[in-house]
Scaffold this motif. Structure first.
Motif, PDB file in Angstrom:
ATOM      1  N   TYR A  94       0.831  -1.206   0.000  1.00 12.46           N
ATOM      2  CA  TYR A  94       0.000   0.000   0.000  1.00 12.46           C
ATOM      3  C   TYR A  94       0.864   1.254   0.000  1.00 12.46           C
ATOM      4  O   TYR A  94       1.835   1.342   0.735  1.00 12.46           O
ATOM      5  N   THR A  95       0.473   2.201  -0.849  1.00 13.61           N
ATOM      6  CA  THR A  95       1.174   3.472  -0.893  1.00 13.61           C
ATOM      7  C   THR A  95       0.127   4.557  -0.773  1.00 13.61           C
ATOM      8  O   THR A  95      -0.945   4.455  -1.356  1.00 13.61           O
ATOM      9  N   SER A  96       0.416   5.584   0.025  1.00 12.26           N
ATOM     10  CA  SER A  96      -0.626   6.577   0.255  1.00 12.26           C
ATOM     11  C   SER A  96      -0.600   7.630  -0.823  1.00 12.26           C
ATOM     12  O   SER A  96       0.466   8.077  -1.240  1.00 12.26           O
ATOM     13  N   PRO A 150      -5.355   4.635   0.788  1.00 12.35           N
ATOM     14  CA  PRO A 150      -4.104   4.101   0.234  1.00 12.35           C
ATOM     15  C   PRO A 150      -4.372   3.130  -0.920  1.00 12.35           C
ATOM     16  O   PRO A 150      -5.386   2.431  -0.931  1.00 12.35           O
ATOM     17  N   TRP A 180       8.598  -1.379   3.412  1.00 14.89           N
ATOM     18  CA  TRP A 180       8.514  -0.469   2.267  1.00 14.89           C
ATOM     19  C   TRP A 180       9.001  -1.181   1.010  1.00 14.89           C
ATOM     20  O   TRP A 180       9.664  -2.197   1.083  1.00 14.89           O
ATOM     21  N   GLN A 230       9.940   4.181  -7.455  1.00 14.83           N
ATOM     22  CA  GLN A 230       8.702   4.270  -6.669  1.00 14.83           C
ATOM     23  C   GLN A 230       8.202   2.876  -6.284  1.00 14.83           C
ATOM     24  O   GLN A 230       8.614   1.878  -6.885  1.00 14.83           O
ATOM     25  N   THR A 231       7.280   2.843  -5.322  1.00 11.67           N
ATOM     26  CA  THR A 231       6.584   1.587  -4.994  1.00 11.67           C
ATOM     27  C   THR A 231       6.028   0.983  -6.288  1.00 11.67           C
ATOM     28  O   THR A 231       6.104  -0.222  -6.527  1.00 11.67           O
ATOM     29  N   GLU A 232       5.479   1.854  -7.127  1.00 14.27           N
ATOM     30  CA  GLU A 232       4.840   1.404  -8.366  1.00 14.27           C
ATOM     31  C   GLU A 232       5.831   0.820  -9.365  1.00 14.27           C
ATOM     32  O   GLU A 232       5.502  -0.104 -10.103  1.00 14.27           O
ATOM     33  N   THR A 269       6.775  10.564   6.748  1.00 14.81           N
ATOM     34  CA  THR A 269       6.309   9.183   6.617  1.00 14.81           C
ATOM     35  C   THR A 269       7.335   8.302   7.307  1.00 14.81           C
ATOM     36  O   THR A 269       8.456   8.736   7.575  1.00 14.81           O
ATOM     37  N   SER A 286       8.974   6.080   6.083  1.00 15.57           N
ATOM     38  CA  SER A 286      10.146   5.830   5.231  1.00 15.57           C
ATOM     39  C   SER A 286      11.006   7.083   5.111  1.00 15.57           C
ATOM     40  O   SER A 286      11.959   7.122   4.357  1.00 15.57           O
ATOM     41  N   THR A 322       0.412   7.043   7.164  1.00 12.56           N
ATOM     42  CA  THR A 322       1.843   6.809   6.916  1.00 12.56           C
ATOM     43  C   THR A 322       2.735   7.720   7.748  1.00 12.56           C
ATOM     44  O   THR A 322       3.950   7.711   7.596  1.00 12.56           O
TER      45      THR A 322
END
Length: 638
Positions: A264-266, A272, A310, A416-418, A611, A613, A635
């Motif tokens: 999950y990323t906000s 999220p 993360w 990125q997370t993505e 956050t 992270s 977060t």
């Protein structure tokens, strides 16, 4: 790039011996080859470096874009490549993980030992009724069991959803609810700065509203008394002693496109987003990026000082290092506990050769001065890395000079997370400019465009976009494909022409040498009198003043100039706030960036909202300054 080419600005060239032994010696040739034949090159890399149960029919399927598929029809399991295949070689007895607790307790696991633990816990999960495709939520601190639990899920084809072990009840509940997890794996607590984080208590509260969860498995870490719900809660160590914990658990054969995990990323708005990654493409992407960017060799000791909760921890603590068969370090606690040299002590004692961390940690440790790192022999270090946000040149130079002894190139990675893996990054052969993420990773096709989607001129700022797919990319937002298209692909794509553009949400500029400078989130850009100013640039100017340890700036609406700049500064130890200092800092920013960038007001604070992270949450500062609702704070660090 040869040294002969004249580069503009301040440039640091890599040492000859690092260039001579680089895993990827020629960036330009590889980049051009991949842009010319993206599917062909990635197919070759996937075939040469990994074991597949069955080959793929098509490397890249773009027929349902932007729902791309990679290695279509290929059969694989990331755990087979991260663990099982090493057991057939001498790596079987090589140390996979060196773990150190905050209170100095230590454990090491060889590939053989780690694979055994993963097998046994995978068997336990199967016995609990977890099947292929089921979601499992993992919520714990930085202990080996977090890695074991993630790998055990992947081994049996379950989808792990790791929630950072410091999120609030509400954030945890929301993520369990969204993923419809059947099982939660947690710990009684976690150590941080000498105190216990009450993980189990938070889980208990979250589960009062989560009917899908049937089983909670609890790792004993702190030994404190916790409530164990009869019929639901089970101790990890007790389950692992039972006959169900079978070390002969087979690895599930997965399709390359089967889901591996949710993370999950906000967003700046809304709930999220559950980013979905898959077994095949993610495996190929993370291992290749780590191998080329950090040049890892058999004898290296790698330390990614992030948290497995993360994407940095997923990709570069858990999966990529194991895929490459290297030895990793994991440390449980805070960087400055019990003293500000804890990290440098770990580097020295464990002989760490490559260190990867965030600018916020570097700036935090820089505050304590040079004496703490100077007490330690850091000569084992060969390369350094930075992740999470643009690193200001001042912190870059301190890291390079004091930690790296002016011999360790810094790999400043943007991703990125993505994206799943590094997207814009130097390689060890790349001449470096402090504060620039340099060039796209080979095969990554990026552009910087204006509002209309047209490329901007050199040194002009615009939207950072990615023009072509890559193997480790997100596949969708779990349970919300429409949001996936709207969030990432709508802004600049032209579906009627078959053109799909990935919108990163970041702004950047490219200098005359083709180096990319990421400025920050598009919503972290302030327009003053029609000029676009990046928060990173102004913050870097503030931090370059000897009185300032950390800074964050926001734009506040102004009738005359559109916006004016408000700055928040944390002062270095021993510096007293004063009106005179405010004026001095305003002048300093004017000198460093230009008069237009002078903050209209400066507030001295003890801490900034971040956050977990380490990214500064400027939208929270903005909401507070304007007296607005602060939005999703799940977060936010305590």
């Amino acid at each position: 790039m040869s040294h002969q080419q004249e580069l503009h600005g301040e440039v640091f060239y890599p040492p000859e011996h690092i260039v001579a032994q680089a895993n990827l010696p020629d960036y330009e040739a590889q980049h051009q080859a991949m842009l010319a034949d993206l599917a062909g090159e990635w197919g070759r890399i996937a075939e040469e470096n990994f074991e597949w149960f069955a080959p793929w029919e098509k490397t890249l399927d773009e027929s349902q874009a932007p729902f791309y598929k990679w290695f279509v029809g290929g059969k694989v399991n990331i755990v087979h490549n991260a663990l099982d295949r090493h057991l057939k070689t001498w790596r079987r007895n090589k140390v996979a993980l060196i773990w150190e607790g905050e209170n100095y307790d230590q454990r090491s696991l060889t590939y053989h030992q780690l694979a055994r633990e993963v097998c046994r816990f995978a068997s336990v999960l199967r016995a609990m009724g977890v099947q292929k495709g089921d979601r499992v939520t993992i919520y714990m601190g930085r202990v080996p069991e977090i890695m074991i639990a993630m790998l055990a899920c992947a081994k049996i084809g379950a989808v792990h959803s790791v929630v950072y072990g410091g999120f609030s009840v509400e954030a945890l509940h929301e993520r369990i609810e969204d993923s419809q997890s059947k099982v939660v794996v947690t710990a009684d607590g976690a150590w941080l700065r000498g105190k216990v984080v009450q993980l189990k208590k938070i889980v208990d509260e979250a589960l009062l509203r989560s009917p899908t969860v049937q089983t909670v498995i609890v790792v004993k870490r702190t030994g404190e008394d916790v409530h164990m719900e009869p019929g639901r809660d089970l101790w990890y160590h007790e389950l692992m002693k039972l006959p169900i914990a079978d070390a002969g658990c087979h690895t599930e054969i997965m399709d390359a496109e089967d889901p591996l995990f949710l993370l999950y990323t906000s967003g700046t708005t809304g709930k999220p987003k559950a980013i979905l990654h898959t077994h095949g493409g993610y495996m190929v992407g993370v291992a290749t990026t780590l191998k080329w960017v950090f040049d890892l060799k058999e004898e290296d000791t790698w330390w990614c000082a992030a948290d497995p909760g993360w994407i940095t921890g997923h990709s570069y603590i858990v999966y990529a290092p194991l895929l490459l068969g290297v030895t990793s370090v994991m440390y449980e606690g805070a960087p400055n506990h019990p003293f500000p040299d804890r990290w440098w002590d770990i580097v020295e004692r464990h002989g760490v050769t490559v260190l990867y961390t965030a600018p916020t940690a570097i700036r935090g440790l820089m505050r304590f001065g040079d004496a703490w790192p100077n007490r330690h022999d850091l000569s084992s270090l060969r390369l350094l890395g930075s992740v999470g946000e643009p690193i200001n040149p001042e912190a870059w130079k301190w890291y390079y000079r004091v930690i790296g002894g002016e011999r360790c190139p810094i790999m400043d990675t943007w991703w990125q997370t993505e994206t799943g893996n590094f997207m814009i990054t130097p390689l060890p052969v790349t001449p470096l400019k402090p504060g620039s993420a340099t060039k796209p990773f080979p095969g990554v096709d990026v552009e910087i465009v204006d509002e209309e989607g047209d490329p901007v001129a050199a040194n002009e700022e615009g939207y950072l976009i990615v023009k072509r797919p890559w193997p480790a990319m997100l596949r969708t937002i779990y349970g919300d494909p429409d949001r996936y298209v709207k969030q990432y692909w709508e802004r600049f794509s032209e579906p009627e022409k078959g053109k799909f553009i990935y919108m990163t949400g970041d702004s950047a500029r490219r200098d005359e040498d083709g180096y990319i400078w990421v400025i920050g989130r598009v919503d972290d850009v302030i327009k003053v009198s029609g000029y676009r100013l990046g928060t990173a640039e102004i913050e870097s100017a503030l931090v370059s003043h000897p009185a300032v340890a950390e800074a964050a700036v926001i734009g506040v609406p102004d009738e005359v100039r559109g916006s004016v700049i408000k700055a928040y500064c944390i002062l270095r130890a021993g510096v007293e706030p004063s009106p005179r200092l405010v004026e001095e800092l305003r002048e300093h920013v004017g000198h460093e960036v230009g008069p237009i960038a002078k903050p209209s007001s400066i507030e001295f604070v003890e801490k900034l909202p971040k956050t977990r992270s380490g990214k500064i949450m400027r939208r929270v500062l903005k909401a507070r300054a304007l007296g607005q609702d602060e939005g999703d704070l799940s977060t936010l660090e305590e």
